[in-house]
Design a protein around this motif. Structure first.
Motif, short mmCIF file in Angstrom:
data_model
loop_
_atom_site.label_atom_id
_atom_site.label_comp_id
_atom_site.label_asym_id
_atom_site.label_seq_id
_atom_site.Cartn_x
_atom_site.Cartn_y
_atom_site.Cartn_z
N THR A 6 1.55 13.29 95.80
CA THR A 6 0.63 13.71 96.86
C THR A 6 0.01 15.07 96.57
O THR A 6 0.71 15.99 96.14
N PRO A 7 -1.30 15.22 96.83
CA PRO A 7 -1.95 16.52 96.70
C PRO A 7 -1.90 17.31 98.00
O PRO A 7 -2.54 18.35 98.12
N LYS A 49 6.52 25.58 106.82
CA LYS A 49 5.30 24.79 106.76
C LYS A 49 4.41 25.25 105.60
O LYS A 49 4.64 26.29 105.00
N SER A 50 3.39 24.45 105.34
CA SER A 50 2.53 24.65 104.16
C SER A 50 3.36 24.65 102.89
O SER A 50 3.20 25.51 102.02
N SER A 58 2.04 19.81 105.95
CA SER A 58 1.18 19.90 107.13
C SER A 58 0.01 18.92 107.03
O SER A 58 -0.84 18.88 107.92
N GLY A 59 -0.03 18.16 105.92
CA GLY A 59 -1.11 17.22 105.73
C GLY A 59 -2.38 17.85 105.20
O GLY A 59 -3.44 17.22 105.19
N ARG A 60 -2.28 19.08 104.73
CA ARG A 60 -3.43 19.79 104.18
C ARG A 60 -3.30 19.91 102.67
O ARG A 60 -2.20 19.77 102.13
#
Length: 581
Positions: free
Chosen positions: A399-400, A304-305, A404-406
């Protein structure tokens, strides 16, 4: 050997031969280093099953565009390359009629376009319809460190994937530290072994600074027999330890945000990050008999991340033209497994067991061919798109955010990063195939850019074979780039920026959404764009002004502008320099 995949291979070394006053012992296009083989296979290698490095990352692999045909152009020899040879390679590629150039090389420092061989060669390529993709450089995280600054080139930074190659170092007291390793060897998990710091294992008459790095002949082999040797990472080859009776090696870094790679030795080995390195040093210094064990390397998926920005990836702002955001994009460039020449073993060891058909390398050189392969796919899908349209499609669909959508983070500091690291964001190939709208540019637009940059007909002539008279008025802020960068905005004046969007999809209506940079007021007119058919063009104006009071001490403020029709999200970064810094 030329075949249906590799349809050409050429080499250029006349300048090298003259200036170095030496004749190459291998006058051929063959890769004796591995860098070219690795990058070429990343861009367009065929599907191959059972790919791994010492059992790590095992699976089926291919390049980004596995059905593409490739030509190699070798212009670097041993440790160096000359401008004339590099430019000759560009011109040969143009003459050969290739479609995409993947250029994983760069200069030692940024240069003005008219003095930069890669700028000149890539502009010639652009004028002849080629798309040029270039690596940002490996001098990060220092600001202004990238060398690929041309707006007609797609500049690529390097980021991680959701795959890591890890192992563990377990200390006495049962504390476990996570390291990086692709070693197939591990020590018993039921037994601990003595740790010895490199400084305590120094050979007589050896320099302390060399022993510190575990350089060859700087360590007394008798002192490390049966022990785990603790070194500091440097450029020295530590494979000599394999010939001793040491049971393992742990390499440390003590400078924060330093990029480090999975360890590769034919014995148990682990590379630790800065935090864990300091913990281990304290443990050794404060423990009478420090002990540890090392596990073998393993592949972990679904991290993740991810992606995170590689610390080595060169950063903006653009040192030549700060009004153009660079890098443009980021792509996988950390621990990339691809083909190896097998003429050189990993880490340069003479151990034949280390000569593998695949190799793991990190660098923006590895990120660049990922994007080059994507460009090949886009050209196949959309043969009528210009190079600028292809770049726009890749940038506006990036995408920035991580998985994890962060917001994307720096790899080690875990701090939120900025467009000066990742450009428009991380590539999303499937979305790039259907971007909805693009920001297009033609040859005259780039020539006007050079004029606004301060060039005249003479300096432009270094890049452009025709004669061009600069227009009396051209505002570089209106250069139709897929990002907006404002470096001079004061409290008493607003700035108007004009952009033009071209519809490359079905008829649709787009609405604008703005993520406003801190301390800035942003408005867009019109706020709705209606496209009746494919090929329709619509202009819009962005007006930026400063708020009366700005308490933020950041050097730059970041935001974004997104045109959306519910299916497509056409995103452009907005960067505004803080006038108070």
């Amino acid at each position: 050997m030329i075949n249906r995949k590799l349809i050409g291979a050429r080499y250029f070394y006349e300048s090298y031969k003259i200036y170095r006053n030496k004749t190459m012992s291998y006058n051929s296009a063959r890769d004796y280093d591995g860098h070219g083989t690795h990058t070429l296979s990343t861009a367009a290698g065929n599907f191959v099953s059972g790919v791994s490095v010492f059992g790590n990352g095992n699976g089926t692999a291919s390049g980004a565009s596995p059905n593409a045909r490739v030509v190699s152009y070798k212009a670097l020899w041993e440790d160096f390359g000359y401008d004339a040879d590099i430019l000759a390679a560009f011109e040969a590629a143009i003459a050969d009629g290739v479609d995409v150039l993947s250029v994983s090389l760069g200069g030692l420092e940024p240069k003005e376009y008219w003095k930069n061989t890669i700028s000149i060669g890539s502009f010639h390529a652009f004028l002849n319809g080629l798309v040029v993709v270039s690596s940002a450089g490996n001098d990060g995280p220092t600001p202004y460190s990238l060398t690929s600054t041309e707006p007609w080139v797609i500049t690529v930074g390097a980021s991680t994937t959701d795959r890591e190659f890890t192992n563990s170092v377990t200390l006495g007291g049962n504390t476990t530290l996570q390291g990086l390793s692709i070693s197939m060897f591990g020590l018993s998990s039921h037994e601990l072994y003595p740790l010895i710091n490199a400084s305590d294992a120094k050979a007589d008459n050896a320099l302390s600074e060399l022993a510190y790095l575990c350089a060859n002949r700087s360590i007394d082999p008798k002192k490390i027999r049966g022990k785990i040797l603790v070194c500091f990472q440097g450029t020295d080859d530590q494979t000599w330890v394999e010939q001793t009776e040491a049971v393992g090696v742990i390499s440390l870094v003590t400078i924060p945000d330093t990029h480090f790679f999975p360890a590769t030795l034919m014995l148990p080995v682990s590379n630790l990050n800065c935090t864990d390195s300091n913990y281990l040093l304290n443990y050794i210094n404060q423990t009478k008999s420090p002990m540890a064990t090392i596990s073998k390397g393993e592949t972990k998926l679904g991290i993740k991340s991810a992606p995170r920005m590689a610390a080595f990836s060169s950063r903006g702002p653009n040192p030549i033209e700060p009004r153009i955001l660079k890098p443009d994009i980021t792509a996988p460039g950390v621990n990339i497994i691809a083909a190896n020449t097998e003429k050189v073993s990993i880490l340069g060891s003479t151990n034949k067991n280390r000569n593998t058909p695949f190799k793991m390398i990190s660098g923006t050189s590895m990120a660049c061919p990922h994007v080059a392969g994507l460009v090949v796919l886009l050209k196949a899908l959309h043969p009528d798109w210009s190079s600028a349209a292809i770049k726009s499609a890749i940038m506006t669909t990036a995408t920035p955010l991580d998985n994890s959508g962060r917001p994307i983070l720096e790899n080690y500091s875990q701090e939120e990063t900025t467009p000066f690291s990742y450009g428009a964001g991380h590539i999303q190939p499937n979305l790039a195939a259907d971007p909805g709208l693009v920001y297009d540019l033609m040859t005259n637009d780039y020539l006007n850019f050079l004029c606004a940059h301060g060039y005249n007909s003479s300096t432009i002539g270094s890049l452009y074979r025709g004669f061009y008279v600069c227009p009396k008025h051209f505002n570089l802020a209106n250069f139709n780039y897929p990002s907006i960068t404002i470096i001079k905005l004061d409290l008493w004046h607003s700035i108007n920026v004009t952009r033009t969007l071209t519809n490359v999809g079905s008829p649709s209506t787009y609405n604008v959404h703005i993520k406003v940079p801190h301390g800035v007021i942003v408005s867009v007119e019109p706020r709705i764009l209606m496209f009746q058919q494919k090929g329709d063009k619509k202009d819009f104006r962005v007006t930026l002004s400063l708020k009366p009071q700005i308490n933020n001490k950041a050097n730059y403020f970041f935001g974004s502008l997104v045109w959306t029709d519910g299916k497509h999200n056409v995103r452009s970064p907005i960067i505004v320099k803080n006038p108070h810094q």
